[in-house]
Structures are given as structure tokens and as C-alpha cells.
Motif scaffolding. Structure first.
Motif, PDB file in Angstrom:
ATOM      1  N   PHE B 209       0.800  -1.227   0.000  1.00  0.00           N
ATOM      2  CA  PHE B 209       0.000   0.000   0.000  1.00  0.00           C
ATOM      3  C   PHE B 209       0.832   1.275   0.000  1.00  0.00           C
ATOM      4  N   ASP B 210       2.082   1.181  -0.394  1.00  0.00           N
ATOM      5  CA  ASP B 210       2.922   2.365  -0.539  1.00  0.00           C
ATOM      6  C   ASP B 210       2.987   2.736  -2.020  1.00  0.00           C
ATOM      7  N   ALA B 211       3.055   4.026  -2.290  1.00  0.00           N
ATOM      8  CA  ALA B 211       3.117   4.493  -3.676  1.00  0.00           C
ATOM      9  C   ALA B 211       4.343   3.920  -4.392  1.00  0.00           C
ATOM     10  N   GLU B 278     -19.191  -0.192   8.965  1.00  0.00           N
ATOM     11  CA  GLU B 278     -18.646   0.616  10.081  1.00  0.00           C
ATOM     12  C   GLU B 278     -18.291  -0.240  11.292  1.00  0.00           C
ATOM     13  N   GLN B 279     -18.872  -1.426  11.373  1.00  0.00           N
ATOM     14  CA  GLN B 279     -18.609  -2.268  12.550  1.00  0.00           C
ATOM     15  C   GLN B 279     -17.291  -3.033  12.465  1.00  0.00           C
ATOM     16  N   ILE B 280     -16.670  -3.035  11.287  1.00  0.00           N
ATOM     17  CA  ILE B 280     -15.383  -3.728  11.138  1.00  0.00           C
ATOM     18  C   ILE B 280     -14.296  -2.898  11.816  1.00  0.00           C
ATOM     19  N   ASP B 281     -13.570  -3.515  12.765  1.00  0.00           N
ATOM     20  CA  ASP B 281     -12.555  -2.785  13.519  1.00  0.00           C
ATOM     21  C   ASP B 281     -11.181  -2.826  12.856  1.00  0.00           C
ATOM     22  N   TYR B 282     -10.946  -3.866  12.065  1.00  0.00           N
ATOM     23  CA  TYR B 282      -9.611  -4.021  11.465  1.00  0.00           C
ATOM     24  C   TYR B 282      -9.735  -4.853  10.194  1.00  0.00           C
ATOM     25  N   ILE B 283      -9.041  -4.415   9.156  1.00  0.00           N
ATOM     26  CA  ILE B 283      -8.963  -5.217   7.929  1.00  0.00           C
ATOM     27  C   ILE B 283      -7.544  -5.737   7.788  1.00  0.00           C
ATOM     28  N   ASN B 284      -7.407  -7.050   7.765  1.00  0.00           N
ATOM     29  CA  ASN B 284      -6.123  -7.643   7.418  1.00  0.00           C
ATOM     30  C   ASN B 284      -6.167  -7.827   5.905  1.00  0.00           C
ATOM     31  N   VAL B 285      -5.556  -6.879   5.195  1.00  0.00           N
ATOM     32  CA  VAL B 285      -5.679  -6.871   3.732  1.00  0.00           C
ATOM     33  C   VAL B 285      -4.818  -7.965   3.099  1.00  0.00           C
ATOM     34  N   HIS B 286      -5.143  -8.295   1.839  1.00  0.00           N
ATOM     35  CA  HIS B 286      -4.295  -9.230   1.105  1.00  0.00           C
ATOM     36  C   HIS B 286      -2.930  -8.557   0.910  1.00  0.00           C
ATOM     37  N   GLY B 287      -2.942  -7.306   0.428  1.00  0.00           N
ATOM     38  CA  GLY B 287      -1.753  -6.442   0.423  1.00  0.00           C
ATOM     39  C   GLY B 287      -0.425  -7.098   0.119  1.00  0.00           C
ATOM     40  N   THR B 288      -0.271  -7.596  -1.096  1.00  0.00           N
ATOM     41  CA  THR B 288       0.974  -8.292  -1.436  1.00  0.00           C
ATOM     42  C   THR B 288       2.138  -7.333  -1.643  1.00  0.00           C
ATOM     43  N   GLY B 289       1.800  -6.085  -2.006  1.00  0.00           N
ATOM     44  CA  GLY B 289       2.857  -5.139  -2.328  1.00  0.00           C
ATOM     45  C   GLY B 289       3.119  -5.046  -3.821  1.00  0.00           C
ATOM     46  N   THR B 290       2.297  -5.731  -4.630  1.00  0.00           N
ATOM     47  CA  THR B 290       2.441  -5.552  -6.075  1.00  0.00           C
ATOM     48  C   THR B 290       1.610  -4.340  -6.483  1.00  0.00           C
ATOM     49  N   VAL B 360      -4.471   5.296   4.006  1.00  0.00           N
ATOM     50  CA  VAL B 360      -3.214   5.171   4.729  1.00  0.00           C
ATOM     51  C   VAL B 360      -3.308   3.978   5.671  1.00  0.00           C
ATOM     52  N   PRO B 361      -2.457   2.985   5.473  1.00  0.00           N
ATOM     53  CA  PRO B 361      -2.521   1.824   6.373  1.00  0.00           C
ATOM     54  C   PRO B 361      -2.095   2.192   7.790  1.00  0.00           C
ATOM     55  N   ASN B 362      -2.531   1.404   8.742  1.00  0.00           N
ATOM     56  CA  ASN B 362      -2.125   1.604  10.122  1.00  0.00           C
ATOM     57  C   ASN B 362      -0.642   1.248  10.262  1.00  0.00           C
ATOM     58  N   THR B 363       0.145   2.141  10.872  1.00  0.00           N
ATOM     59  CA  THR B 363       1.588   1.873  10.955  1.00  0.00           C
ATOM     60  C   THR B 363       2.083   1.686  12.393  1.00  0.00           C
ATOM     61  N   GLU B 364       1.164   1.736  13.344  1.00  0.00           N
ATOM     62  CA  GLU B 364       1.581   1.553  14.741  1.00  0.00           C
ATOM     63  C   GLU B 364       0.851   0.356  15.366  1.00  0.00           C
ATOM     64  N   VAL B 365       1.379  -0.131  16.478  1.00  0.00           N
ATOM     65  CA  VAL B 365       0.698  -1.202  17.212  1.00  0.00           C
ATOM     66  C   VAL B 365      -0.428  -0.543  18.020  1.00  0.00           C
ATOM     67  N   LEU B 366      -1.666  -0.793  17.636  1.00  0.00           N
ATOM     68  CA  LEU B 366      -2.797  -0.168  18.331  1.00  0.00           C
ATOM     69  C   LEU B 366      -3.327  -1.120  19.397  1.00  0.00           C
TER      70      LEU B 366
END
Lengths: 327, 392
Positions: B209-211, B278-290, B360-366
Motif C-alpha cells: 500500500f505504498d506508492a 462501520e462495525q469492522i474494527d480491522y482489515i487484514n488486507v491481502h496487500g501483497t505489495g504488487t 493510509v494503512p495503520n503503521t503503529e501497534v494499536l
């Protein structure tokens, strides 16, 4: 809920595709069986065809045939079983990367080496966004796909499911596997068997599939669980490869003197061969006759309304039951 | 379907740990497992970074107490470690069950054994017995006494979630009382060269998820969760509240620009769960980086949640690398641990948002808020898209 088999077809080493159960056999002198090639162009454009390996061609052509027969443009789900997947593409990619010492091998073979290429290609051709699964559990690959299709319908998630089994055998693969114990006394083969499993009523009723991983099987109990007494079975289709195959003795002694068909000596042994047996069952129930060449014993029956299919490799067994609707 | 199926155990092995606790520690301490190649035999040893499990086959066998690994693939060993951990936890929580089975998934099966023997031109072809995808599942089932039913999915990188979907139905239709579901893949020359031929490998650390993302880091591992009917268990960690599989029907390997398949699978899974986005607290995305995946997945997520309204999300592949068929299994375990511990994991290596996505993905340990519902995506070749939702 009752589930039916709306349409069925099989591509095999015999003249099965778009036809009934053949009355005679193709010669089969080769050391392994390859499929009789259908007229693929009827279903697949020449441009696409060129890129497809035989397993994809057979899987796609057989699927499109059963969908056409059932009059369905988009199935609610596509579920495929394949024991070894796209072996030719896998072998090509592996051979190239080893021979050329990992110097950028051709990506097309890699892309097409994935087991779910067949189901994916069918979805692409049909522009079908629905559920799309591929199972690969050796000789129970088709059976577990079939169970998944059945559960989808029971769950109300689908009315019509395209389900099938497909595997391929090439010269290269044959050279590798011919010495293996698991192929002793058998002739390796290949094929595709596809079906539309449906909630809509038709001639052949699908009663269920049982998968049993055990040294001993209580066949009477298993049949009872599927809602049938052993006595009621009109015809048996067995996965025997040879006349006196030891592994089938238990089953044959329980089953007694019933009309018994076999098929592996004529289409070959492959992981999803039982999909061919299921196609045979559909044809026998629809046509109410059995060409003599498929009979393992010479016992005939006046009716073929309840057909039991049994397959076994090692301690892994499967039973599938099909009946004639409204008799 | 919602509330009927409980998660009663989990187990995982991957580049950031050999069990669930080790992996969790790595996740909350921002320790990646991606590193230079140490174990895989390949000419590309210096060219790529991989997410290798930091154990040799012999060490894995020792962990399992196996005396011989003749004819046992690395895929099988990894699956054994994770499935055994998951199964033991379930037994500890709810005792043994009368019918137990496993639904696993793998893309390469025993390719690690096959390619090495092929390379050495071994004349005894009995090594091929470990090649089929189903072989590892059968061996694991035998090891952990889960032989009442076993099968294997291979729908590329979405496989693990599809194994879960099949498993849920096996419970619903009483084929089994307990089912271990997930996936496994070992690193191979075959897959490394395959993904390299597609030119979607980042030679540096992947940047989901980075440009400036350049591709994925290939990896290995196994992850399984144990499922049982909720009304038949004493202790459980969370429920499976929704799931779906849909096909992108766009291209054999690439995802569609509008993320149609991903949209459909998330939408249907939400529908089944009865939850609002709105009820979803966290998405663990597929997010391969391609380039292709993250843009397509991001577009689909925006379509579901609305631009600017996307809940905290991250790709844990920035820690583990992309473990192919194991990915969904491993990420299912991470999702369950997110709910159990009320923790949202960061996305490593993120600097610049992708233009046009406004994400913007979450970048800290919440750790400051309750995590009740986690949505996890897994997508694969063949247009195969799957989503699962776990709920407290």
C-alpha cells in the motif's frame, strides 16, 4: 432437499464425448491412454485454444458441453477436482528453469501450472463472478468437489453447480511414473467428467457421496446412511483395474451377485477417474441399457434404477449413489 | 451462518515465529521475518529477500519428534507443526471429538522434493509420491488423528480461506465435529522463478500500500484454525461470522482495475455476517505489495467502506512475506489473535500513500480499543477472491 444431475459429459480415451456409453472400444494399444480429441473449436476459439494445454482444453470443452445441455449460461458455482493439476505446464516450467539454470523461464507455463487454471479459465470464458473452487486430494479430488457442490446446494447458495473432475497424462509424465508401485497392474490414463448438479428435477437423482479413510468399511451401514439398502442396488460400477484385484474383494463379497461394470481397463487409471464412472451411471440410468463391453460379469438386470459407484486406493474409499427419478 | 461456528484453536509457523506466541511477539514488536536467502537452493541467493522459516527440515522434524523425513516434503513438515499446535490447543480447550478432519491447502505440494530430485536426475522416481497437493494433507491428517475426512484446496493464494469455507459446511452438514482448516506452502525454486518471470518480486523489503511499492517478497509457512459448532464447545476464541468467494473473471493472473471480484467477496461476506461496514474494527488486507493487487484491492475497499471511512488496515505480509496458499491460514490466525488480544498490527515499510486511493494503512501497534470484528482478504490467480470475517 433432492438434488439432480441435470446434464453430464465425459472426454476420455473412448468415444464418450457428446455421446452415450460406447458399444465398442477404441483399440488402446499404447502403454497409456490419451483422450480421443473432441472438436474443440465447437467450444473454444482457435486463438484461445492454441494457448491451452490438453487438460485445460478438456476441462473447458467438457464444462461448456454440460452447460449447453442444461441450458445454463452462468452456473451459480464452479467446482473442479484435479489430482495432479496442469502437469504438462508444470513439467515444462520446471524443465526449462533447471536446464537454463533459472534464467527467466517462460511465465506462460508458470501461470498455467496452477491447479485452478481450469476453473479460472471457465470463469473467464463465461465472465462468471460466482463461487469458484478447485480441490486436489489425489483420487478423492472429484469426490470432495462433488461433496462441496452438494453442500452448496443444500446451503441454498446455489441452484445449479458446474462440477467435474479432470486430469492429464503425457509421455513425459508416463516415463516418470510407469515404474511406481501405485501404477502396477494398471494402465495410466486421463480424462474429464463434468456435470450440472441442480435443484431442478431431472431423470437422474444424486443421492450422495461418502468418503471413508479406513482399513475396513461397513458398506451396508454406509449405504443405509445414504438412504438405501444393499439389496436395492441394481448395478455396481467398480474402480477395479484387474480381474482379481485383492483390494476389491471385501466390497465384492458384500455386494454379492449384482450386475457389475468396470471402466479403468478402458479409460485408464487417473486421480479423477471416478468422474467417468459417474458419467457412466448417468448414461445407464437415462438409457436403461448397458453395452456388453463394459460388463465385468455377465449378470444383467431388467432395470437400472439404482446405481452404486465404488472406488478404492489403499485405505481410501469412496461411494457415490445415483438413482432414477420417480420410478 | 453467523454465530454458529467457533474458532477453538490455532497454530502457525512462518518467518516471524515457529508458533502462535512467537509470531504475536514479532507482530507487536515490529520484527519482520523477511531476510536474505539462507535455506532455499537457488542461483538467486543474493538477488532476493525471502520470508523463510528459520529452521532446516531436520530441525522441523526434531520439533515434531519424527525420526525419519524420508519422502516427507518441507511443505508437509511445516503443515504438521502448525496443524499440531492448532489441534492440541483445541483438545486442551474442548477435549477430543468423535469425528475430526482437516481441510488444508497448498499451491506447490511437494514441489520442494520434486525439483531437487529432478535437478539431480534421481533415477528412483518414488520421490514423486510426495508431489501431489493431497499428500501433505494426508500425512498431517495421519499425524494428528484427523482422518475422518481430509481434502486439499488449490485456488492459488486464496486457498486457505476457501479451505475454511469448505470446513464450515462440513460442520454444518455434520460430516465432521471438528475441522482444522488453513494452508501451507514451502519455498521452492519453482515459485521463486515463477514469480520472478512475472516480474512482481521486490528485491528489497516489500512495501504494501505504498506508492513506491515494487512487488512482493516470496515466503513460506503454515497456518491453521480449528473450527467446531459453537453450541458444542466450552471454550472458544471467536466466531466465524461471514465468508465468501467470488471470481474476478478478468484475467488469469491480474486483478481488475475496479476490484470487482474483491468487492463481491467482501460484500457477500459482510452480508452473511449481518454487520455494517462501520462495525469492522480491522482489515487484514491481502496487500501483497504488487502494483496491481494493492491498487485493485484498495479500490474495492473504498467501494465497500467509502473513501475516507476505511477502518484501520494493514498487510502483515510486510512481516511474513507472501506465503501463497499459507497466507490466508496464517492471516486467519493473526486475525483471531487480534480479537483475543485487542491489538491491531502495523503495516511495515509504509511511507507514501497511493495516489488517488486516499488510504493510509495503520503503521503503529494499536492497543487502545476493543477489536470485535476483523475482516481478512485473500486473493489469488485465476481471479479467485475470498473474504472471511471473524467476530468476538
Amino acid at each position: 432437499m433432492d438434488i439432480y444431475i441435470k446434464s453430464s459429459d465425459a472426454i476420455s480415451a473412448q468415444l464418450s464425448f457428446e455421446k452415450g456409453l460406447p458399444e465398442y472400444f477404441e483399440s488402446g494399444e499404447e502403454s497409456f491412454y490419451n483422450c480421443v480429441k473432441p472438436e474443440y473449436k465447437k467450444y473454444i476459439s482457435p486463438k484461445l485454444l492454441r494457448r491451452m494445454s490438453p487438460i485445460i482444453r478438456n476441462g473447458v470443452a467438457c464444462s461448456l458441453s454440460v452447460l449447453k445441455q442444461a441450458g445454463i449460461e452462468q452456473p451459480d458455482a464452479i467446482v473442479v477436482g484435479t489430482a495432479l493439476g496442469c502437469l504438462r505446464d508444470t513439467t515444462s516450467f520446471l524443465t526449462q528453469l533447471i536446464e537454463e539454470k533459472e534464467e527467466l523461464p517462460n511465465p506462460t507455463h508458470f501461470i498455467q501450472s496452477t491447479h485452478n487454471t481450469i476453473a479460472g479459465q471457465i470463469a473467464l470464458l463465461l465472465k462468471c463472478h460466482n463461487y469458484n473452487f478447485t480441490f486436489s486430494q489425489m483420487h478423492n479430488s472429484f469426490e470432495t468437489a462433488l461433496l462441496d457442490a452438494q453442500m452448496l446446494i443444500l446451503d441454498g447458495k446455489a441452484s445449479n453447480v458446474l462440477v467435474g473432475g479432470v486430469d492429464e497424462m503425457s509421455e513425459t509424465t508416463y516415463d516418470l511414473i510407469k515404474g511406481l508401485d501405485c501404477y502396477k497392474g494398471t494402465k495410466p490414463g486421463e480424462g474429464a467428467g463434468f456435470f450440472v448438479l441442480s435443484r431442478e428435477e431431472s431423470v437422474v437423482k444424486f443421492e450422495g457421496v461418502r468418503i471413508i479413510n479406513s482399513d475396513k468399511v461397513d458398506f451396508e451401514k454406509e449405504l443405509k446412511d445414504m438412504g438405501l439398502e444393499l439389496d436395492e442396488v441394481d448395478l455396481v460400477i467398480g474402480g477395479n483395474n484387474q480381474e482379481d484385484e485383492a483390494g476389491y474383494m471385501d466390497f465384492c463379497s458384500v455386494i454379492g451377485n449384482k450386475p457389475y461394470l468396470w471402466y479403468k481397463p478402458f479409460v485408464g487409471e487417473y486421480g479423477t477417474a471416478s468422474s467417468f464412472a459417474m458419467w457412466m451411471a448417468c448414461k445407464v440410468i437415462e438409457e436403461q441399457k448397458v453395452p456388453e463391453c463394459w460388463m465385468k460379469n455377465r449378470i444383467a438386470s431388467e432395470k437400472y434404477n439404482k446405481v452404486l459407484i465404488y472406488n478404492k486406493v489403499g485405505n481410501e474409499h469412496s461411494l457415490m449413489l445415483m438413482t432414477k427419478n420417480k420410478v | 451462518m453467523s454465530d454458529n461456528i467457533a474458532v477453538t484453536g490455532f497454530g502457525v509457523i512462518c518467518s516471524i515465529g515457529t508458533n502462535a506466541q512467537e509470531c504475536f511477539e514479532s507482530l507487536v514488536n515490529k520484527r519482520t521475518g523477511i531476510d536474505n536467502i539462507k535455506y532455499l537452493e537457488t542461483v538467486h541467493k543474493d538477488a532476493f529477500k525471502l520470508g523463510e522459516v528459520k529452521r532446516s527440515n531436520e530441525e522441523l522434524a526434531e520439533m515434531l519428534g519424527l525420526t525419519s523425513i524420508e519422502g516427507v516434503s518441507r511443505t508437509t513438515l511445516l503443515a504438521m507443526v502448525a496443524a499440531k499446535e492448532a489441534q492440541e490447543l483445541a483438545i486442551q480447550n474442548n477435549g477430543t471429538k468423535s469425528r475430526t478432519g482437516i481441510v488444508s491447502s497448498t499451491t506447490v505440494g511437494g514441489m520442494d522434493v520434486t525439483e531437487q530430485n529432478y535437478l539431480k536426475k534421481t533415477k528412483d522416481y518414488s520421490y514423486l509420491y510426495s508431489h501431489p497437493c493431497g499428500d501433505s494433507t494426508k500425512k498431517v491428517a495421519e499425524l494428528i488423528s484427523a482422518t475422518d475426512y481430509y481434502t486439499t484446496l488449490n485456488t492459488a493464494c486464496s486457498s486457505g480461506t476457501n479451505a475454511l469455507i469448505h470446513g464450515v459446511r462440513l460442520l454444518k452438514y455434520k460430516v465432521l465435529d471438528r475441522v482444522i482448516v488453513g494452508g501451507v506452502d514451502a519455498l521452492t525454486m519453482f515459485t521463486l522463478n515463477g514469480f520472478n518471470s512475472l516480474k512482481i518480486l521486490d528485491q528489497d523489503f516489500c512495501k504494501p500500500f505504498d506508492a513506491g511499492r515494487k512487488g512482493l517478497n516470496l515466503a513460506e509457512g503454515a497456518g491453521y484454525v480449528v473450527l467446531e459448532r459453537a453450541d458444542e464447545v466450552d471454550k472458544s476464541y471467536c466466531k466465524v461470522s461471514g465468508f465468501a468467494n467470488a471470481n474476478d473473471a478478468y484475467h488469469q493472473t491480474a486483478s481488475s482495475p475496479d476490484g470487482e471480484g474483491a468487492y463481491l467477496s467482501m460484500n457477500e461476506a459482510l452480508d452473511m455476517s449481518g454487520l455494517n461496514p462501520e462495525q469492522i474494527d480491522y482489515i487484514n488486507v491481502h496487500g501483497t505489495g504488487t502494483d496491481n493487487n494493492d491498487l485493485s484491492e484498495g479500490t474495492a475497499i473504498n467501494r465497500i467502506f467509502g473513501i475516507g471511512k476505511v477502518p484501520p488496515f494493514s498487510s502483515t505480509k510486510s512481516y511474513t512475506g507472501h506465503t501463497l496458499a499459507a497466507a490466508a491460514g496464517i492471516e486467519a490466525v493473526f486475525s483471531v489473535m487480534s480479537i483475543v488480544n485487542n491489538v491491531i498490527y502495523p503495516n511495515l515499510n509504509f511511507k507514501t500513500p497511493i495516489e488517488g486511493l486516499n488510504m493510509v494503512p495503520n503503521t503503529e501497534v494499536l492497543k487502545d480499543k476493543a477489536v470485535k470484528h476483523v475482516l481478512s482478504n485473500s486473493f489469488g490467480f485465476g481471479g479467485n477472491n475470498s473474504t472471511v470475517i471473524f467476530s468476538e
